[in-house]
Scaffold this motif. Sequence first.
Motif, short mmCIF file in Angstrom:
data_model
loop_
_atom_site.label_atom_id
_atom_site.label_comp_id
_atom_site.label_asym_id
_atom_site.label_seq_id
_atom_site.Cartn_x
_atom_site.Cartn_y
_atom_site.Cartn_z
N ILE A 65 -3.78 -7.29 -21.58
CA ILE A 65 -3.86 -8.76 -21.68
C ILE A 65 -3.12 -9.22 -22.93
O ILE A 65 -2.31 -10.16 -22.88
N TRP A 66 -3.39 -8.57 -24.06
CA TRP A 66 -2.70 -8.93 -25.30
C TRP A 66 -1.20 -8.82 -25.14
O TRP A 66 -0.45 -9.71 -25.56
N LEU A 67 -0.75 -7.73 -24.55
CA LEU A 67 0.68 -7.50 -24.37
C LEU A 67 1.30 -8.60 -23.51
O LEU A 67 2.36 -9.13 -23.85
N ASP A 68 0.66 -8.96 -22.41
CA ASP A 68 1.18 -10.01 -21.54
C ASP A 68 1.29 -11.34 -22.27
O ASP A 68 2.29 -12.04 -22.14
N VAL A 69 0.26 -11.70 -23.04
CA VAL A 69 0.28 -12.98 -23.75
C VAL A 69 1.39 -12.98 -24.80
O VAL A 69 2.11 -13.98 -24.95
#
Length: 100
Positions: free
Chosen positions: A15-19
């Motif tokens: 999730i962090w990577l996508d954001v």
Amino acid sequence: MLRLARAPDLALAAIWLDVLREAGIQAWLQREFLAGGAGELPPDQCLPEIWLADQRQERAAREILEALQRVPQRRWLCACGETVEGGFESCWQCGRPMPL
């Protein structure tokens, strides 16, 4: 390259990577397959990590991650009288959707 953060699990790291990527920050996920090594390897060495390609993006990336960790939790009163807390969008008592 610069290590930005260690995530407690792979789902949160993704999730962090996508954001970060949506914000235009060049970031990569490292150690994504080491969870199975915990026990043979120190557990803290098996956590997924987010790395930045450009150190000049560190400040913006840290601000994004901090904002993700401070998501406000809503509390609302349903028409049935039940108080609903957290990220729920429907009442657990009657099933009505959260009012707009």
